[in-house]
Design an enzyme around this catalytic site. Structure first.
Site, PDB file in Angstrom:
ATOM      1  N   TYR A  93      -1.891  -0.534  10.193  1.00 55.46           N
ATOM      2  CA  TYR A  93      -1.994  -0.959   8.783  1.00 55.46           C
ATOM      3  C   TYR A  93      -0.774  -0.467   7.993  1.00 55.46           C
ATOM      4  CZ  TYR A  93      -3.853  -1.223   4.001  1.00 55.46           C
ATOM      5  OH  TYR A  93      -4.023  -1.482   2.654  1.00 55.46           O
ATOM      6  N   SER A 150       0.846  -1.187   0.000  1.00 54.07           N
ATOM      7  CA  SER A 150       0.000   0.000   0.000  1.00 54.07           C
ATOM      8  C   SER A 150       0.883   1.240   0.000  1.00 54.07           C
ATOM      9  CB  SER A 150      -0.879   0.020   1.257  1.00 54.07           C
ATOM     10  OG  SER A 150      -1.501   1.279   1.407  1.00 54.07           O
ATOM     11  N   LYS A 169       2.293  -2.604   6.199  1.00 54.82           N
ATOM     12  CA  LYS A 169       2.632  -2.483   4.780  1.00 54.82           C
ATOM     13  C   LYS A 169       4.090  -2.046   4.592  1.00 54.82           C
ATOM     14  CE  LYS A 169      -1.357  -3.680   3.057  1.00 54.82           C
ATOM     15  NZ  LYS A 169      -1.518  -4.862   2.211  1.00 54.82           N
TER      16      LYS A 169
END
Ligand SMILES: NC(=O)c1ccc[n+]([C@@H]2O[C@H](COP(=O)([O-])OP(=O)(O)OC[C@H]3O[C@@H](n4cnc5c(N)ncnc54)[C@H](OP(=O)(O)O)[C@@H]3O)[C@@H](O)[C@H]2O)c1
Length: 254
Positions: free
Chosen positions: A160, A147, A164
């Site tokens: 998150y 991401s 990533k």
């Protein structure tokens, strides 16, 4: 122009998170390019629906219900794929989760564990298992769906983004270790893609107006665009590319 360098004829590809969104499109694009598939996600029904969509291509599709956090599921996924096809040419790590948002200082340990275990440890362990298979084959290709949040921070998405960022380093580390075995490892780092995962973002007009002020292409990505980039990364067009994180963010400058 002869575009046969995009062909996946004779190849076997394993794609996680393939019951919907980006993973589903990757599975479809790979089948159209000629690959036989093993597809995984937690729910069998979703996988079977994708297999049905792929049927007209004439390619084989093995559906293996798999929880990215469960090591026995990942082992089962690799052994079922090997029993069926005897090889794995391409692995796409794509299954990920983000069940909660908030500031780092307010993050519960359980939420952190859930995100890191699914997103980072899941990719790590499956790459390790498939990496062993590919080492024996002396060929292979791994694509990690990362991401843009792994490259720059995003509000409320601490665990998150950290997961990533870890995936980006996993990509570079494994590229270094597996290059001598003729195995390439690359990542795709999208910003917003039009899937259920980020629906709360791309349906928020105010947020998107703000986003597009700093995004020259003034739109979000489609899952098809990400899938085509995945095909590019596993094709011979990128034979001299490994350890690369391909940022797909519409040119966003934040
Ligand atoms: N959409 C975006 O804006 C965006 C942007 C940047 C990066 N990404 C990344 O792109 C990848 C795919 O996202 P997406 O947008 O396609 O999401 P999505 O539409 O929600 O699809 C997620 C897929 O992962 C599977 N999955 C979720 N949790 C799982 C678990 N614990 N174990 C196994 N499978 C699991 C889901 O199937 P089941 O529910 O059946 O398990 C589904 O097939 C993710 O890595 C995400 O971080 C997305």
């Amino acid at each position: 122009m002869d575009c046969s360098f995009l062909s996946m004829e004779g190849k076997v590809a394993l794609v996680t998170g393939a019951s919907r969104g980006i993973g589903k499109e990757i599975a479809k694009v790979f089948a159209d390019a000629g690959a036989d598939l093993a597809i995984a996600s937690r729910k069998l029904e979703g996988l079977e629906a994708v297999a049905e969509e792929i049927k007209p291509s004439g390619k084989k599709v093995l559906c293996v219900p798999t929880h990215a956090k469960k090591m026995e599921d990942l082992e089962n996924l690799v052994s079922k794929t090997m029993d069926t096809y005897g090889r794995i040419d391409v692995l796409v790590n794509n299954a990920a989760t983000n069940p909660g948002m908030g500031l780092v200082v307010d993050t519960e340990e359980s939420l952190y564990d859930q995100i890191i275990d699914t997103n980072l440890k899941g990719y790590f362990m499956l790459s390790k298992m498939v990496g062993k298979v590919m080492q024996k084959q002396k060929t292979g290709n791994i694509v990690n769906v990362s991401s843009a949040g792994g490259v720059s921070p995003a509000e409320g998405l601490g665990p998150y983004c950290i997961s990533k960022a870890g995936i980006n380093m996993l990509t570079k580390q494994m590229a270094m270790e597996l290059g001598p075995f003729n195995i390439r490892v690359n990542a795709i780092a999208p910003r917003v893609v039009k899937t259920g995962f980020s629906k709360a973002l791309w349906t928020n007009d105010k947020l998107m107006e703000q986003e597009f002020k700093f995004t020259p292409l003034k739109c979000v990505a489609t899952p098809q665009e990400i899938a085509q980039a995945a095909l590019f990364l596993v094709s011979s067009a990128t034979n001299y590319m490994t350890g690369h994180v391909l940022v797909m963010n519409g040119g966003a400058f934040f």
